[in-house]
Design a protein around this motif. Structure first.
Motif, PDB file in Angstrom:
ATOM      1  N   ARG A  98      -1.077   1.809  -0.824  1.00  0.00           N
ATOM      2  CA  ARG A  98      -1.332   2.087  -2.256  1.00  0.00           C
ATOM      3  C   ARG A  98      -2.140   0.929  -2.828  1.00  0.00           C
ATOM      4  O   ARG A  98      -1.811  -0.240  -2.604  1.00  0.00           O
ATOM      5  N   TRP A 115       1.391   2.593 -11.009  1.00  0.00           N
ATOM      6  CA  TRP A 115       2.575   1.860 -10.567  1.00  0.00           C
ATOM      7  C   TRP A 115       3.880   2.668 -10.657  1.00  0.00           C
ATOM      8  O   TRP A 115       4.700   2.620  -9.710  1.00  0.00           O
ATOM      9  N   VAL A 150       4.978   4.284  -7.417  1.00  0.00           N
ATOM     10  CA  VAL A 150       4.890   3.571  -6.134  1.00  0.00           C
ATOM     11  C   VAL A 150       6.218   3.533  -5.370  1.00  0.00           C
ATOM     12  O   VAL A 150       6.261   3.840  -4.174  1.00  0.00           O
ATOM     13  N   GLN A 184       1.915  -1.317   0.231  1.00  0.00           N
ATOM     14  CA  GLN A 184       1.297  -1.589  -1.070  1.00  0.00           C
ATOM     15  C   GLN A 184       0.917  -3.063  -1.051  1.00  0.00           C
ATOM     16  O   GLN A 184       1.240  -3.790  -0.113  1.00  0.00           O
TER      17      GLN A 184
END
Ligand code: PAF
Length: 326
Positions: free
Chosen positions: A168, A191, A194, A206
Protein backbone atom coordinates in the motif's frame (compact mmCIF):
# COMPACT_ATOMS: atom_id res chain seq x y z
CA UNK A 1 -45.96 36.42 38.29
CA UNK A 2 -44.37 39.80 39.07
CA UNK A 3 -41.04 40.53 37.33
CA UNK A 4 -38.65 41.63 40.17
CA UNK A 5 -34.94 42.51 40.43
CA UNK A 6 -33.91 38.89 41.06
CA UNK A 7 -35.51 37.85 37.78
CA UNK A 8 -33.81 40.77 36.01
CA UNK A 9 -30.36 39.80 37.39
CA UNK A 10 -30.85 36.15 36.40
CA UNK A 11 -31.97 37.14 32.90
CA UNK A 12 -28.97 39.49 32.47
CA UNK A 13 -26.56 36.78 33.61
CA UNK A 14 -28.12 34.35 31.13
CA UNK A 15 -27.78 36.87 28.28
CA UNK A 16 -24.13 37.55 29.23
CA UNK A 17 -23.33 33.82 29.32
CA UNK A 18 -25.10 33.17 26.02
CA UNK A 19 -23.16 36.08 24.50
CA UNK A 20 -19.83 34.69 25.68
CA UNK A 21 -20.69 31.22 24.37
CA UNK A 22 -21.76 32.65 21.01
CA UNK A 23 -18.53 34.65 20.74
CA UNK A 24 -16.39 31.54 21.20
CA UNK A 25 -15.39 29.93 17.90
CA UNK A 26 -15.08 26.16 17.83
CA UNK A 27 -12.01 24.74 16.08
CA UNK A 28 -12.61 21.23 14.85
CA UNK A 29 -9.21 19.62 14.32
CA UNK A 30 -9.00 16.25 12.56
CA UNK A 31 -6.02 13.90 12.18
CA UNK A 32 -5.39 10.29 11.21
CA UNK A 33 -3.63 9.05 14.31
CA UNK A 34 -4.29 8.56 18.05
CA UNK A 35 -4.09 11.29 20.73
CA UNK A 36 -0.75 9.83 21.97
CA UNK A 37 0.84 9.94 18.48
CA UNK A 38 3.05 12.72 17.06
CA UNK A 39 -0.11 14.25 15.50
CA UNK A 40 -2.02 14.08 18.78
CA UNK A 41 0.84 15.66 20.70
CA UNK A 42 1.09 18.47 18.14
CA UNK A 43 -2.68 19.07 18.08
CA UNK A 44 -2.75 19.32 21.88
CA UNK A 45 0.17 21.77 21.86
CA UNK A 46 -1.61 23.83 19.19
CA UNK A 47 -4.73 24.03 21.36
CA UNK A 48 -2.76 24.83 24.51
CA UNK A 49 -0.91 27.77 22.94
CA UNK A 50 -3.96 29.16 21.09
CA UNK A 51 -5.96 29.12 24.34
CA UNK A 52 -3.10 30.66 26.33
CA UNK A 53 -2.70 33.44 23.75
CA UNK A 54 -6.36 34.24 23.11
CA UNK A 55 -8.22 33.54 26.38
CA UNK A 56 -11.71 32.21 25.77
CA UNK A 57 -12.10 33.22 22.11
CA UNK A 58 -11.78 29.64 20.84
CA UNK A 59 -12.70 26.15 21.94
CA UNK A 60 -11.28 22.95 20.44
CA UNK A 61 -12.86 19.69 19.43
CA UNK A 62 -10.40 16.94 18.45
CA UNK A 63 -11.19 14.19 15.95
CA UNK A 64 -8.21 11.79 16.17
CA UNK A 65 -7.84 8.39 14.44
CA UNK A 66 -9.43 9.52 11.14
CA UNK A 67 -12.63 10.49 13.02
CA UNK A 68 -13.49 12.90 10.19
CA UNK A 69 -12.46 10.52 7.38
CA UNK A 70 -9.33 10.09 5.26
CA UNK A 71 -6.80 12.90 4.83
CA UNK A 72 -8.11 13.91 1.41
CA UNK A 73 -11.71 14.22 2.71
CA UNK A 74 -10.55 16.27 5.69
CA UNK A 75 -8.61 18.68 3.47
CA UNK A 76 -11.70 19.06 1.28
CA UNK A 77 -13.68 19.83 4.46
CA UNK A 78 -11.20 22.62 5.21
CA UNK A 79 -11.71 24.05 1.73
CA UNK A 80 -15.47 24.04 2.27
CA UNK A 81 -15.08 25.63 5.71
CA UNK A 82 -16.82 22.75 7.53
CA UNK A 83 -13.58 21.77 9.35
CA UNK A 84 -11.18 24.40 10.71
CA UNK A 85 -7.85 22.61 11.12
CA UNK A 86 -5.91 19.44 10.43
CA UNK A 87 -2.51 17.83 10.67
CA UNK A 88 -1.81 15.69 7.61
CA UNK A 89 0.98 13.82 5.87
CA UNK A 90 2.09 14.83 2.40
CA UNK A 91 0.05 11.84 1.12
CA UNK A 92 -2.56 13.78 -0.80
CA UNK A 93 -1.15 17.32 -0.52
CA UNK A 94 0.25 17.26 -4.05
CA UNK A 95 -3.31 16.80 -5.33
CA UNK A 96 -4.04 20.27 -3.93
CA UNK A 97 -0.67 22.04 -4.40
CA UNK A 98 1.31 20.04 -7.00
CA UNK A 99 4.71 21.54 -6.11
CA UNK A 100 4.49 19.90 -2.66
CA UNK A 101 5.22 16.57 -4.36
CA UNK A 102 8.89 17.49 -4.77
CA UNK A 103 9.45 16.67 -1.06
CA UNK A 104 8.05 13.17 -1.64
CA UNK A 105 10.91 12.19 -3.94
CA UNK A 106 12.74 9.18 -2.48
CA UNK A 107 16.37 9.53 -1.35
CA UNK A 108 16.12 13.35 -1.56
CA UNK A 109 17.15 14.20 2.00
CA UNK A 110 20.24 12.95 3.81
CA UNK A 111 18.67 13.14 7.28
CA UNK A 112 16.13 14.89 9.51
CA UNK A 113 18.27 18.02 9.91
CA UNK A 114 18.61 18.40 6.14
CA UNK A 115 14.84 18.00 5.61
CA UNK A 116 13.94 20.40 8.41
CA UNK A 117 16.37 23.03 7.07
CA UNK A 118 14.79 22.84 3.59
CA UNK A 119 11.19 22.98 4.87
CA UNK A 120 11.96 25.89 7.20
CA UNK A 121 13.98 27.67 4.49
CA UNK A 122 12.81 29.60 1.41
CA UNK A 123 11.87 26.54 -0.70
CA UNK A 124 9.62 25.07 2.00
CA UNK A 125 8.11 28.39 3.00
CA UNK A 126 7.28 29.36 -0.61
CA UNK A 127 5.43 26.08 -1.10
CA UNK A 128 3.61 26.57 2.24
CA UNK A 129 2.46 29.97 0.94
CA UNK A 130 0.89 28.37 -2.16
CA UNK A 131 -1.87 26.79 -0.06
CA UNK A 132 -3.65 30.17 0.18
CA UNK A 133 -4.50 29.89 -3.51
CA UNK A 134 -6.53 26.68 -3.02
CA UNK A 135 -8.83 27.50 -0.11
CA UNK A 136 -6.32 26.46 2.56
CA UNK A 137 -3.73 28.14 4.74
CA UNK A 138 -0.50 26.30 5.59
CA UNK A 139 0.60 27.25 9.10
CA UNK A 140 3.70 25.10 9.56
CA UNK A 141 5.59 22.09 8.30
CA UNK A 142 5.80 19.25 10.76
CA UNK A 143 7.03 15.74 10.06
CA UNK A 144 6.64 12.03 10.63
CA UNK A 145 10.23 10.90 10.04
CA UNK A 146 11.67 8.66 7.30
CA UNK A 147 9.39 5.97 5.89
CA UNK A 148 10.26 2.27 6.20
CA UNK A 149 8.69 -0.85 4.69
CA UNK A 150 6.72 -3.40 6.72
CA UNK A 151 5.24 -6.58 5.23
CA UNK A 152 4.14 -10.14 5.91
CA UNK A 153 5.85 -11.90 2.98
CA UNK A 154 9.61 -11.78 3.47
CA UNK A 155 12.53 -9.78 4.86
CA UNK A 156 13.73 -7.17 2.36
CA UNK A 157 17.39 -6.66 1.46
CA UNK A 158 17.38 -6.11 -2.30
CA UNK A 159 14.95 -4.78 -4.93
CA UNK A 160 14.33 -8.44 -5.89
CA UNK A 161 12.76 -8.92 -2.44
CA UNK A 162 9.99 -6.42 -3.26
CA UNK A 163 9.27 -7.95 -6.70
CA UNK A 164 5.47 -8.25 -6.97
CA UNK A 165 5.00 -7.26 -3.30
CA UNK A 166 1.46 -5.93 -2.83
CA UNK A 167 2.37 -2.77 -0.99
CA UNK A 168 0.00 0.00 0.00
CA UNK A 169 1.24 3.48 -0.83
CA UNK A 170 -0.34 6.78 0.03
CA UNK A 171 -2.47 8.31 -2.74
CA UNK A 172 0.67 9.98 -3.94
CA UNK A 173 1.91 9.75 -7.54
CA UNK A 174 5.56 10.35 -6.57
CA UNK A 175 5.61 7.36 -4.20
CA UNK A 176 3.60 5.25 -6.62
CA UNK A 177 6.13 5.85 -9.43
CA UNK A 178 9.02 4.80 -7.15
CA UNK A 179 7.43 1.50 -6.08
CA UNK A 180 6.43 0.77 -9.67
CA UNK A 181 10.01 1.32 -10.79
CA UNK A 182 11.28 -0.99 -8.00
CA UNK A 183 9.15 -3.81 -9.40
CA UNK A 184 6.65 -3.95 -6.51
CA UNK A 185 2.88 -4.05 -7.03
CA UNK A 186 1.84 -0.79 -5.34
CA UNK A 187 -1.78 -0.04 -4.43
CA UNK A 188 -2.61 3.56 -3.48
CA UNK A 189 -5.10 3.51 -0.62
CA UNK A 190 -6.52 5.94 1.93
CA UNK A 191 -5.20 5.27 5.43
CA UNK A 192 -8.51 4.27 7.09
CA UNK A 193 -8.63 1.14 4.87
CA UNK A 194 -5.06 -0.01 5.51
CA UNK A 195 -5.31 -2.09 8.71
CA UNK A 196 -8.29 -4.16 7.53
CA UNK A 197 -6.62 -4.66 4.12
CA UNK A 198 -3.50 -5.99 5.86
CA UNK A 199 -5.59 -8.23 8.10
CA UNK A 200 -7.49 -9.65 5.13
CA UNK A 201 -4.32 -10.14 3.05
CA UNK A 202 -5.53 -7.75 0.32
CA UNK A 203 -2.07 -6.19 0.61
CA UNK A 204 1.19 -7.71 1.92
CA UNK A 205 2.70 -4.56 3.28
CA UNK A 206 2.76 -0.82 3.68
CA UNK A 207 5.35 1.86 4.37
CA UNK A 208 5.36 4.50 7.10
CA UNK A 209 7.78 6.07 9.58
CA UNK A 210 8.52 4.62 13.03
CA UNK A 211 6.25 7.29 14.56
CA UNK A 212 3.28 5.64 12.80
CA UNK A 213 4.43 2.01 13.00
CA UNK A 214 4.87 2.31 16.79
CA UNK A 215 1.82 4.45 17.62
CA UNK A 216 -0.57 2.41 15.45
CA UNK A 217 0.98 -0.90 16.70
CA UNK A 218 1.46 -2.13 13.15
CA UNK A 219 3.40 -5.05 14.69
CA UNK A 220 -0.03 -6.59 15.39
CA UNK A 221 -0.62 -7.03 11.64
CA UNK A 222 2.92 -7.04 10.17
CA UNK A 223 5.85 -9.41 10.68
CA UNK A 224 8.86 -7.83 8.91
CA UNK A 225 10.19 -4.31 9.30
CA UNK A 226 12.89 -3.16 6.90
CA UNK A 227 14.56 0.10 7.88
CA UNK A 228 14.72 1.38 4.32
CA UNK A 229 14.39 5.09 5.07
CA UNK A 230 13.53 5.39 1.38
CA UNK A 231 11.72 8.71 1.70
CA UNK A 232 11.22 11.54 4.18
CA UNK A 233 7.63 12.06 5.28
CA UNK A 234 6.69 15.69 5.87
CA UNK A 235 3.48 16.68 7.65
CA UNK A 236 1.61 19.97 7.64
CA UNK A 237 -0.57 21.91 10.04
CA UNK A 238 -3.26 23.38 7.82
CA UNK A 239 -6.27 25.57 8.51
CA UNK A 240 -9.28 26.41 6.40
CA UNK A 241 -8.86 29.60 4.36
CA UNK A 242 -12.44 30.79 5.09
CA UNK A 243 -11.65 30.31 8.80
CA UNK A 244 -8.27 32.05 8.47
CA UNK A 245 -9.74 35.02 6.63
CA UNK A 246 -12.24 35.54 9.44
CA UNK A 247 -9.50 36.00 12.09
CA UNK A 248 -8.12 39.37 13.23
CA UNK A 249 -4.37 40.06 13.26
CA UNK A 250 -3.89 39.12 16.93
CA UNK A 251 -5.70 35.85 16.44
CA UNK A 252 -3.60 35.09 13.34
CA UNK A 253 -0.41 35.81 15.31
CA UNK A 254 -1.61 33.46 18.07
CA UNK A 255 -2.27 30.67 15.52
CA UNK A 256 1.17 31.15 13.98
CA UNK A 257 2.91 30.99 17.37
CA UNK A 258 0.87 27.92 18.31
CA UNK A 259 1.67 26.20 15.00
CA UNK A 260 5.41 26.79 15.42
CA UNK A 261 5.28 25.23 18.89
CA UNK A 262 3.09 22.37 17.65
CA UNK A 263 5.57 21.60 14.85
CA UNK A 264 8.44 21.64 17.37
CA UNK A 265 6.50 19.20 19.59
CA UNK A 266 5.92 16.93 16.58
CA UNK A 267 9.61 16.96 15.69
CA UNK A 268 10.51 16.26 19.35
CA UNK A 269 8.25 13.20 19.29
CA UNK A 270 9.87 12.01 16.06
CA UNK A 271 13.40 12.47 17.49
CA UNK A 272 12.38 10.33 20.43
CA UNK A 273 10.72 7.53 18.49
CA UNK A 274 13.58 7.43 15.95
CA UNK A 275 15.90 6.38 18.79
CA UNK A 276 13.56 4.14 20.80
CA UNK A 277 11.13 2.83 18.13
CA UNK A 278 13.18 -0.07 16.74
CA UNK A 279 13.72 -1.63 20.19
CA UNK A 280 10.01 -1.22 20.98
CA UNK A 281 9.03 -3.01 17.77
CA UNK A 282 11.57 -5.83 18.33
CA UNK A 283 10.17 -6.31 21.84
CA UNK A 284 6.72 -6.53 20.29
CA UNK A 285 7.96 -9.37 18.08
CA UNK A 286 8.80 -7.79 14.72
CA UNK A 287 11.74 -9.12 12.69
CA UNK A 288 13.79 -6.03 11.91
CA UNK A 289 16.63 -5.48 9.43
CA UNK A 290 18.32 -2.23 8.42
CA UNK A 291 19.46 -1.69 4.83
CA UNK A 292 23.23 -1.26 4.60
CA UNK A 293 24.59 1.66 2.55
CA UNK A 294 25.19 -0.71 -0.41
CA UNK A 295 21.69 -2.17 -0.16
CA UNK A 296 20.21 1.31 -0.05
CA UNK A 297 22.24 2.30 -3.11
CA UNK A 298 20.76 -0.67 -5.00
CA UNK A 299 17.23 0.57 -4.20
CA UNK A 300 18.20 4.07 -5.29
CA UNK A 301 19.51 2.67 -8.59
CA UNK A 302 16.30 0.67 -9.07
CA UNK A 303 14.19 3.83 -9.24
CA UNK A 304 16.36 5.63 -11.81
CA UNK A 305 13.50 5.68 -14.35
CA UNK A 306 11.17 7.30 -11.78
CA UNK A 307 13.80 10.00 -11.19
CA UNK A 308 13.64 10.94 -14.87
CA UNK A 309 9.91 11.58 -14.38
CA UNK A 310 10.58 13.63 -11.23
CA UNK A 311 13.05 15.84 -13.13
CA UNK A 312 10.44 16.38 -15.87
CA UNK A 313 7.76 17.31 -13.32
CA UNK A 314 9.72 19.43 -10.84
CA UNK A 315 12.83 20.47 -12.80
CA UNK A 316 16.27 19.05 -12.12
CA UNK A 317 17.46 22.46 -10.88
CA UNK A 318 14.92 22.47 -8.01
CA UNK A 319 15.61 18.84 -7.11
CA UNK A 320 19.38 19.48 -7.09
CA UNK A 321 18.98 22.67 -5.06
CA UNK A 322 17.14 20.65 -2.39
CA UNK A 323 19.73 17.85 -2.42
CA UNK A 324 22.55 20.40 -2.07
CA UNK A 325 20.79 22.72 0.40
CA UNK A 326 22.96 23.56 3.44
O1 PAF B 1 0.44 6.50 5.44
C1 PAF B 1 -0.30 7.49 5.58
O2 PAF B 1 -1.34 7.64 4.95
C2 PAF B 1 0.12 8.55 6.56
O3 PAF B 1 1.47 8.47 6.84
C3 PAF B 1 -0.72 8.52 7.86
C4 PAF B 1 -0.51 7.23 8.62
C5 PAF B 1 -2.20 8.68 7.54
C6 PAF B 1 -0.32 9.67 8.75
O4 PAF B 1 -0.54 10.89 8.14
Amino acid sequence: MKFNLTHFAAASAFVALAGAAAAQTEIKIGYALAPDSHYGVAAQKFEEVVLAETGDQFSFKHFPSSGLGGEREVIEGLQLGTIEATIVSSGTLANFVPSTGVFDIPFLFSGLDHARAVLDGPIGQDILGEFDTVGLHGLAWGEQGFRHITNNRNAIHTPADVEGLKIRTMENPVHLAAFDAMGAAPTPMAWPEVISSLQQGVIDGQENPLSVIVSVKLNEVQKYLTLSGHVYSPAMLLVSKPFWDGLDDDQKAAMEKAATEAAAAMRGYVDNVETSGVETLKERGMEVNALSAEEKAAFQASIKSAYEGYYDTYGQELVDSIVNFE
